[in-house]
Structure formats: C-alpha cells, structure tokens
Write a protein that holds these residues in place. Sequence first.
Motif, PDB file in Angstrom:
ATOM      1  N   SER A   1       1.108  -1.539   0.087  1.00  0.00           N
ATOM      2  CA  SER A   1       0.133  -0.387   0.025  1.00  0.00           C
ATOM      3  C   SER A   1       0.849   1.207  -0.185  1.00  0.00           C
ATOM      4  CB  SER A   1      -0.928   0.326   1.502  1.00  0.00           C
ATOM      5  OG  SER A   1      -0.346   0.296   2.460  1.00  0.00           O
ATOM      6  N   PRO A   2       0.332   2.391  -0.590  1.00  0.00           N
ATOM      7  CA  PRO A   2       0.903   3.961  -0.159  1.00  0.00           C
ATOM      8  C   PRO A   2       1.456   4.154   0.655  1.00  0.00           C
ATOM      9  CG  PRO A   2      -1.325   4.130  -0.836  1.00  0.00           C
ATOM     10  CD  PRO A   2      -1.185   2.444  -1.008  1.00  0.00           C
ATOM     11  N   MET A   3       1.129   3.685   2.082  1.00  0.00           N
ATOM     12  CA  MET A   3       0.985   3.430   3.415  1.00  0.00           C
ATOM     13  C   MET A   3       2.191   2.273   3.999  1.00  0.00           C
ATOM     14  SD  MET A   3       0.059   6.346   3.165  1.00  0.00           S
ATOM     15  CE  MET A   3      -0.204   6.963   4.590  1.00  0.00           C
ATOM     16  N   GLY A   4       2.869   1.981   2.791  1.00  0.00           N
ATOM     17  CA  GLY A   4       4.041   0.775   3.351  1.00  0.00           C
ATOM     18  C   GLY A   4       3.635  -0.658   3.890  1.00  0.00           C
ATOM     19  N   LEU A   5       2.288  -0.491   3.664  1.00  0.00           N
ATOM     20  CA  LEU A   5       1.730  -1.945   4.548  1.00  0.00           C
ATOM     21  C   LEU A   5       1.936  -3.125   3.191  1.00  0.00           C
ATOM     22  CD1 LEU A   5      -1.406  -1.048   6.688  1.00  0.00           C
ATOM     23  CD2 LEU A   5       1.145  -1.744   7.452  1.00  0.00           C
ATOM     24  N   THR A   6       2.402  -4.770   3.263  1.00  0.00           N
ATOM     25  CA  THR A   6       2.224  -4.978   2.455  1.00  0.00           C
ATOM     26  C   THR A   6       1.488  -6.148   2.591  1.00  0.00           C
ATOM     27  OG1 THR A   6       4.592  -5.110   2.050  1.00  0.00           O
ATOM     28  CG2 THR A   6       3.816  -7.282   0.882  1.00  0.00           C
ATOM     29  N   TYR A   7       0.040  -6.916   1.709  1.00  0.00           N
ATOM     30  CA  TYR A   7      -0.884  -7.553   2.370  1.00  0.00           C
ATOM     31  C   TYR A   7      -0.261  -9.097   1.583  1.00  0.00           C
ATOM     32  CZ  TYR A   7      -3.443  -3.196   2.939  1.00  0.00           C
ATOM     33  OH  TYR A   7      -4.477  -2.457   3.024  1.00  0.00           O
ATOM     34  N   ASP A   8       0.191  -9.963   1.832  1.00  0.00           N
ATOM     35  CA  ASP A   8      -0.129 -11.050   1.341  1.00  0.00           C
ATOM     36  C   ASP A   8      -0.664 -12.376   1.113  1.00  0.00           C
ATOM     37  OD1 ASP A   8      -0.763 -12.141   3.821  1.00  0.00           O
ATOM     38  OD2 ASP A   8       1.189 -13.420   4.142  1.00  0.00           O
ATOM     39  N   SER A   9      -1.822 -12.078   1.685  1.00  0.00           N
ATOM     40  CA  SER A   9      -3.201 -12.564   1.067  1.00  0.00           C
ATOM     41  C   SER A   9      -5.153 -12.188   1.494  1.00  0.00           C
ATOM     42  CB  SER A   9      -3.375 -14.168   1.742  1.00  0.00           C
ATOM     43  OG  SER A   9      -3.701 -13.470   3.195  1.00  0.00           O
ATOM     44  N   GLY A  10      -5.303 -12.291   0.914  1.00  0.00           N
ATOM     45  CA  GLY A  10      -6.776 -12.008   0.991  1.00  0.00           C
ATOM     46  C   GLY A  10      -7.707 -10.940  -0.046  1.00  0.00           C
ATOM     47  N   SER A  11      -8.441 -11.850  -0.124  1.00  0.00           N
ATOM     48  CA  SER A  11      -9.828 -11.845  -1.542  1.00  0.00           C
ATOM     49  C   SER A  11     -11.020 -10.957  -1.274  1.00  0.00           C
ATOM     50  CB  SER A  11     -10.091 -13.313  -2.023  1.00  0.00           C
ATOM     51  OG  SER A  11      -9.342 -14.399  -1.799  1.00  0.00           O
ATOM     52  N   PHE A  12     -10.342 -10.019  -1.547  1.00  0.00           N
ATOM     53  CA  PHE A  12     -11.050  -8.552  -1.006  1.00  0.00           C
ATOM     54  C   PHE A  12     -12.294  -8.909  -2.227  1.00  0.00           C
ATOM     55  CE2 PHE A  12      -7.324  -6.564  -0.178  1.00  0.00           C
ATOM     56  CZ  PHE A  12      -6.789  -7.373   1.041  1.00  0.00           C
ATOM     57  N   ALA A  13     -12.705  -8.903  -3.325  1.00  0.00           N
ATOM     58  CA  ALA A  13     -13.175  -8.556  -4.173  1.00  0.00           C
ATOM     59  C   ALA A  13     -14.189  -9.872  -4.310  1.00  0.00           C
ATOM     60  CB  ALA A  13     -13.150  -9.024  -5.589  1.00  0.00           C
ATOM     61  N   ALA A  14     -14.150 -11.374  -3.805  1.00  0.00           N
ATOM     62  CA  ALA A  14     -14.274 -12.209  -3.350  1.00  0.00           C
ATOM     63  C   ALA A  14     -15.399 -12.223  -2.477  1.00  0.00           C
ATOM     64  CB  ALA A  14     -13.730 -13.372  -3.586  1.00  0.00           C
ATOM     65  N   ASN A  15     -14.311 -11.387  -0.963  1.00  0.00           N
ATOM     66  CA  ASN A  15     -15.240 -11.042  -0.202  1.00  0.00           C
ATOM     67  C   ASN A  15     -16.904 -10.417  -0.073  1.00  0.00           C
ATOM     68  OD1 ASN A  15     -13.696 -12.676   2.046  1.00  0.00           O
ATOM     69  ND2 ASN A  15     -12.282 -11.003   2.169  1.00  0.00           N
ATOM     70  N   MET A  16     -16.411  -9.062  -0.848  1.00  0.00           N
ATOM     71  CA  MET A  16     -17.858  -8.162  -1.215  1.00  0.00           C
ATOM     72  C   MET A  16     -18.411  -8.767  -2.475  1.00  0.00           C
ATOM     73  SD  MET A  16     -17.490  -4.853  -3.254  1.00  0.00           S
ATOM     74  CE  MET A  16     -17.469  -5.558  -4.579  1.00  0.00           C
ATOM     75  N   GLU A  17     -18.270  -9.838  -2.945  1.00  0.00           N
ATOM     76  CA  GLU A  17     -19.485 -10.238  -3.926  1.00  0.00           C
ATOM     77  C   GLU A  17     -20.320 -11.609  -2.825  1.00  0.00           C
ATOM     78  OE1 GLU A  17     -20.202  -9.592  -6.613  1.00  0.00           O
ATOM     79  OE2 GLU A  17     -18.667  -7.657  -7.392  1.00  0.00           O
ATOM     80  N   ARG A  18     -19.311 -12.529  -2.087  1.00  0.00           N
ATOM     81  CA  ARG A  18     -20.263 -12.993  -1.041  1.00  0.00           C
ATOM     82  C   ARG A  18     -20.841 -12.420  -0.505  1.00  0.00           C
ATOM     83  NH1 ARG A  18     -22.943 -17.939  -0.820  1.00  0.00           N
ATOM     84  NH2 ARG A  18     -23.174 -18.586   1.105  1.00  0.00           N
ATOM     85  N   ALA A  19     -21.034 -11.491   0.282  1.00  0.00           N
ATOM     86  CA  ALA A  19     -21.337 -10.301   1.108  1.00  0.00           C
ATOM     87  C   ALA A  19     -23.115  -9.564   0.553  1.00  0.00           C
ATOM     88  CB  ALA A  19     -20.918  -9.472   0.863  1.00  0.00           C
ATOM     89  N   LEU A  20     -22.595  -9.305  -1.145  1.00  0.00           N
ATOM     90  CA  LEU A  20     -23.514  -9.240  -1.318  1.00  0.00           C
ATOM     91  C   LEU A  20     -24.746 -10.598  -2.052  1.00  0.00           C
ATOM     92  CD1 LEU A  20     -22.028  -7.467  -4.323  1.00  0.00           C
ATOM     93  CD2 LEU A  20     -23.282  -6.363  -2.436  1.00  0.00           C
ATOM     94  N   VAL A  21     -24.591 -11.579  -1.725  1.00  0.00           N
ATOM     95  CA  VAL A  21     -25.369 -12.796  -2.674  1.00  0.00           C
ATOM     96  C   VAL A  21     -25.992 -13.095  -1.116  1.00  0.00           C
ATOM     97  CG1 VAL A  21     -25.601 -15.107  -2.856  1.00  0.00           C
ATOM     98  CG2 VAL A  21     -23.730 -14.105  -4.090  1.00  0.00           C
ATOM     99  N   VAL A  22     -25.438 -13.012   0.053  1.00  0.00           N
ATOM    100  CA  VAL A  22     -25.945 -14.127   1.731  1.00  0.00           C
ATOM    101  C   VAL A  22     -26.961 -12.850   1.784  1.00  0.00           C
ATOM    102  CG1 VAL A  22     -25.494 -14.514   3.555  1.00  0.00           C
ATOM    103  CG2 VAL A  22     -23.310 -14.839   2.138  1.00  0.00           C
ATOM    104  N   SER A  23     -26.580 -10.996   1.297  1.00  0.00           N
ATOM    105  CA  SER A  23     -27.198 -10.310   2.094  1.00  0.00           C
ATOM    106  C   SER A  23     -28.755  -9.967   1.143  1.00  0.00           C
ATOM    107  CB  SER A  23     -26.408  -9.067   2.314  1.00  0.00           C
ATOM    108  OG  SER A  23     -25.988  -8.001   0.464  1.00  0.00           O
ATOM    109  N   GLN A  24     -28.814 -10.606  -0.344  1.00  0.00           N
ATOM    110  CA  GLN A  24     -29.500 -10.743  -0.937  1.00  0.00           C
ATOM    111  C   GLN A  24     -29.959  -9.213  -1.149  1.00  0.00           C
ATOM    112  OE1 GLN A  24     -33.242 -12.555   1.071  1.00  0.00           O
ATOM    113  NE2 GLN A  24     -32.655 -13.860   0.029  1.00  0.00           N
ATOM    114  N   TRP A  25     -28.532  -8.346  -1.418  1.00  0.00           N
ATOM    115  CA  TRP A  25     -28.529  -7.269  -2.681  1.00  0.00           C
ATOM    116  C   TRP A  25     -29.387  -7.199  -2.973  1.00  0.00           C
ATOM    117  CZ3 TRP A  25     -25.562  -3.262   0.272  1.00  0.00           C
ATOM    118  CH2 TRP A  25     -25.502  -2.261  -0.595  1.00  0.00           C
ATOM    119  N   SER A  26     -29.343  -7.432  -4.460  1.00  0.00           N
ATOM    120  CA  SER A  26     -29.782  -6.983  -5.616  1.00  0.00           C
ATOM    121  C   SER A  26     -31.730  -7.276  -5.199  1.00  0.00           C
ATOM    122  CB  SER A  26     -29.620  -8.449  -6.456  1.00  0.00           C
ATOM    123  OG  SER A  26     -30.080  -9.559  -5.949  1.00  0.00           O
TER     124      SER A  26
END
Length: 786
Positions: free
Chosen positions: A422-447
């Motif tokens: 990140s521009p603030m110096g942190l290094t993310y070695d893992s994390g499926s950020f987009a997949a987590n959001m898409e799963r939350a949309l499904v579970v919450s019945q966002w559509s």
Amino acid sequence: MDSRLVGQPRPRAEDQRLVRGQGRYTDDVNLPGQAYGAFVRSTHAHAIIRGIDIEAAAQAPGVIAVLRGQDYLDDGLRGMDHIPNPADAIAFKERAFQHSLTGSIFNQRHLPLVVDRVRHVGEPVVLVVARSMREARDACEMVQIDYEPLPAVVDAVQAMEDGAPQLWDGAPRNLCFQARVGDEAAVREAFARAHCVVRREFRNSRVVNCQMEPRSALGSFDASSGEYLLISGSQGVTRQQMCIADALGISPAKLRVVSPDVGGGFGPRSCVNPDQLAVLWAARRVGQPVKWTSDRNEAFLSDYQGRDQVIRAAIAFDAQGRILGIDNEIIGNIGAHTVSYVPLANGSRIMTTVYHVPAATALLSAVLTNTPPTGPYRGAGRPEATHVMERMLDIAADEMGMDRIELRRRNLIQPAQMPYRSPMGLTYDSGSFAANMERALVVSQWSEAEQRKRDARARGKLLGTGLANYVESPVGAPRERIEITIGTDGSVDFVVGTQSTGQGHETSFVQVLADELGVPFEAVTMRTGDSRFVKVGGGSHSDRSMRLVGHLLVQAGERLRSTALSAAASMWGLQVQDLCYEDGRVRDQAGQHVAGLGEIAAHIGREGMPGNPEERRFFAEAEFNGRIAAHPTGTAVCELEIDPETGDVEIVRYTSIDDVGRPINPLIVEGQVHGGLAQGIGQAFFEDYHVDPESGQIFSGSYMDYGVARAGAIPRRFDVELTEDRTHGNALGVKGGGESGITPATAAIFNALADALRGITREELPMPATPSAIWSAIQRAQGVQP
C-alpha cells in the motif's frame, strides 16, 4: 500437526466457571489487614490548586492516611511514562513517529495524584486510606480544595487555535506532535489531474470503555524484602510491571503483578492507570495493603476512553471512477495526558484499506484537551479509517452518478496484485477482497433490496442498505513468550504472557497445544496473569494473541516432540530415526517399545534432558521479538429501517463475511464478531459522551445519561460466514478475529442510513445518529426548523 481440535467449534472451557459465578476478579481478592482507598477527584476541567486542606479528613473516623501528590514527590518518586509513541508497524525497533512538524514529540509523565493543576474533571487529587470503604468515602467529603478555575478546551480542533487554553508547557497549541506521512508530492500531482475530487469532514465520536468489570486495584508492600504486590485486572501484567517499577524507581523484579480474571479490556486496560500506582505507593506509606474499586461514576470520569477523531478527507478520481490519490487530515483528541498515540499510527497506516490507491498522504495532529485521556479502543484507529473510506466511496458514487458497488469493483485490490504494498507501507500477502464483497452481496440478498425498499415504504418506513469492505493491520506489542513443562503424570503445564479479557484463551490456545502434542484437551493447563512466572508478554490486544502465541506453540511443540524422540532413543538404546511420535506417544518401528509423555518426563527427571543432563525437566520455551504481519479482512452489509415520524431505527438484517485466516475455533471467532458489532452499533446509535464545551463538565457521566447497545438493538437477522485465505506470515496461518466485527460496523451502518434517507436529505448525520438527530435532519430537509 494432527488437527483433531484446531478448527473445531468447541465451547469455551472457561465459560462453565465464569457463568456460574466462580470467576475470581480483582474485587474478589482480599489480603489480611487490608485498608481501603477512595479518591477525591477534580470537580473542574482546568484549574490551579491553591491549597488542599486535609485536617478534617485526617481526623475522621477510621482514617489511616490522607495523601496528596506532593507527598508522592517528597518520597522521591516520579510519574508514569506511558511511552505513548508506539513501536512502528514495520520497523518495530523504531517508534511510529520519528519527527514532528512542531520540532518535538511531547511526552509528559503521568503522576498518580495531581500536584498543582488539574486538567480534566475526575482527575485524582487526594487519596484517602481508611479501615473501610465507607469511612474512606465519607472522609473524602471533608477534604477542602481551593481551586482557581482556568478556561478549558475540550474540542481538539479548537484546542489548536491561537488563544486556546494551554494544558502543558512544552506543547504549544496543545500539539503533542504534528506529522506528515505518505507522498505529499505524488498526491498533489494526482489531484491536479483529477476528474472529480470529493471532500468531507467526519467526526468519530468519543466512547467510554463500558467493560462489565469496574476497574480495581489492590496493592501491598513487604518492608522486610522491599517487594511490592499489585493485584489488578489488565490486558497483560508485563507492561504494568515495567511501567510502575520505572515510576517507583525499583527493579521490575521487586514488583509482582497479578491479573486475575478480567471482565473486559477492549484496549484501555493495556495502559497503566494512576490508581494502580497510587495504591501501591499508599500501601508502602501506611504499612498495610490498600484496596480500591471504582464505581461506575468514577469510571465515566477517569477510565481511559476511545476514538474522538476529526478526519478531513479528500479523494481524487479519474473519469472512470478510479482512485488517483487520497489526502486526509487526521486530528486525534489525546485528552489531558499523553497515554497513547496508537490510534493515529494505526489509522494512518490503514487509511487506504482494500483499495488500490496510487498515492496517499495524511497530516496527523495529536492534540491535548481538558478531557479524560484516550487510548486504544477495539480496532484503535482502524474502524475510524474504514468509516471514512467507505463513506467517501458512497458519497463519490452519488456525486459521479455511479453505482456504489461498481465504484468499489473498479478500485478493489485484485488477487493478481498480491503481495500488494500500500502507499502507506503495508504489504498484504493475502486477501480475496473482491470475492468477500461478492459473497456478502449474495448472502445479504443485495439485488433484491429495491423490492424490500418498496415494501418498507408501503409500511411507512424508509429502508436502506449499506456495505463496507475492510482490512486490518494488527500490530501490538512485538514481544511474546511461552513455556511448556510436561509432568510425570502426562500433564502439560503451559505458561503464556498474554492475558485473556474474554477472548477464550483457555480454550483456543489449549486446542493448538493439545493438537501439537497429540494429547487430550483436558491434559493441558494454561497459566497466565502473574509476573512471578510470566517473564515476558505483550498482553492481549490488536489481534496479536493467536498470531504470536500460536506461532510459538508450533515452535515449542516441535521442540517437545524432538526431545521426546531423543529421550526415548536414549531410554531404549535406539536411534532417533527408528522412532516415531504420534498421539502423544513415542513408538519404535518394530512395535516393541512405546512410551507416553509422562514416562518420558520421568526418565528426563532421572537422567536429565538430552544434550543437557543438568536440566531435569521435560521442558520447552519459545520467545519472539518482532513483527508477524497479518491482515484480517472482509465485508459487512447492514440493512435497516427508519421510522421518519420518530427517527427510530431498526437493523433488520446484518451480514458479515470475515477472513480471519485459519479459524482455530470458529465458535469463538463468531462470538468475537457479534461482540464487535454490538460495540459498533453502540457507537453508531447510542454512545454520546457529552462534555460541556465551555466548562468541560461531563453531562453523560453514568448509565442514566450514556447509552450502550441493549439486546433489542442487535439485529434480528445476523449472518456470519468465515472465509479462509490463510496468511503465510505465521505457522498456523491465522490473521486474527477480535476486531473483525467492529472495524466495518459504523461504516456499513452509516452507509445504510444515508441510503435510507437519500430521497429526503444528503446531510451527513452526526455520530451517534440518535433518533433525535435523524428526525431533525428529516425535518430540516422538509423545510421545518426542528
């Protein structure tokens, strides 16, 4: 490791003891001949002390001593050094803040009793010691203090202004420090070519640490040995020992600190409080143990508090809605004493969260005010940063005419970018950020939310949905240690430096160790919370416990298994390579020999450790000093309904998708999410620590005036799912789960509030968004002056 227990949702072993009232908290502990202490606390937010008349109090029934701050100084003692500037999140041997635009980083030692000037309502001025608590409190009423009131300032922004009341010499404009972080030049260039720039100011409200157990301290002094004993619940005894020993001018070995069961920590109990030092000093002065227990009113006036930040945010976007740069100003209200700069350090590091931000900068200001000191509070800067980022994205989507989810999709860090710096110096070695959001949309019945909005309108309600993505940057104290001893009966004694304040260590730590050694869960006994046997420990905070302790448990388990094989080989006259270890036993390949850990421990007791015959314990230790990076992440979705006639809000469903790495005990992790959400709901809707801006008097100094989330405020539908994208930074692959619930909570809630009100008003609601505040905003939008 044979994972028979790790990953299982085992009920917490300690719960049977605690829910049956068999817990042992500080106030449950008594020492022979103890006296009782009570504090006379300041009634002014800012005043010079012209004199203290203790004569009547000293003559009151049962009074043993009446002690003042000058008495403490006359004994040659000094205040506590909280070391507010924390270890850096990456270069842990350095401080988080190296330079200040003011020329120095202010740090004022904290005396247990005020000497000449009070700086917040509730600050301790006099300590009365008596035979009973009632006599001590009665005598407090007889102490006469001559105050000369001074102007007070309680707002951090106002405290920096020219002409504002000054709290301490050495901190002009009440600035402890002011620092610029990030790449300011790159951000200026990004903003210069932006298609759209969004600017807003957010106030993250101050909260009180409403833990179930009021703080308490019991101190004693042995004149013959010169040794002190402090019994007091905390988040780790080592920090208490080091800080208080420094103030008393003694070796840490002369101070034993015991932390029994602790009824909630949440961050503020990491730091040493003045009353803990005061009772120790008083015990030496009066020659008998001294005990003090806070009442709830005292807690509201003197416990360290949380949050209280003003963040002025600006984000630059290109024409496609992609983020070009972020320029934030973060103003932290430190309170009257320099207890902690941790929230500013954490919040600035994580402010770009899960999004690809090419350039970022922040101006940080740590500001003194005439309010109780602030310190780390669950999340410690990360919920504040997440709130701002997620609110800004919703606001930007609205201004650019884009779908708020699509805007996030365009900016989320993608798996192909891992490891991501990140521009603030942190290094993310893992994390499926987009997949987590898409799963939350499904579970919450966002559509399907639009249909639910129409149904709500038919019932006279305003329904809104809000989403918040988050990532954490847990750090915490960089040092931890464990010791494991195997008994001749096969029992496993496990000493650890962290301190549970409700996280379930007696269960999850034991699950890991039992699996590592292949022994039954019941064979392991965990010990902690006593500096007599805890040599090193960073305490429980910042999602650090399982990251560090779990890593050490794996190391120590390997050493114990290796020792078992070596000892068995010696015992049977065989080669180590001819033996195997499984299910807590060593066997030879021919099946002629088998020995359990108890038998091996007995052999070592007779013959000594392999390679070290003088050591006659079956023992292993492991210690760590450094950083184990991990980044828990996830997505929260809040759906709520507003009654426009009253401003009342009901959260009708809440979805939380959380990646804590490898969940050691999913049941405990889910409970942590629930608890974090409850605190987030409290801050979003109820918790208003109101201080009079002129006098500094507290208007919400009890549960009659200060709201916390009750059971009825918790969502009636709560969906929690754990995803697992293990980190590579530690042996177990854990990231941490203690702050997952709270980090996105206010962001998701306020996004949902804004969505529900979008057709009526775009006014940014204050925090907390009380029914009155919501109703007033609706009235103003309709042209009615509330």
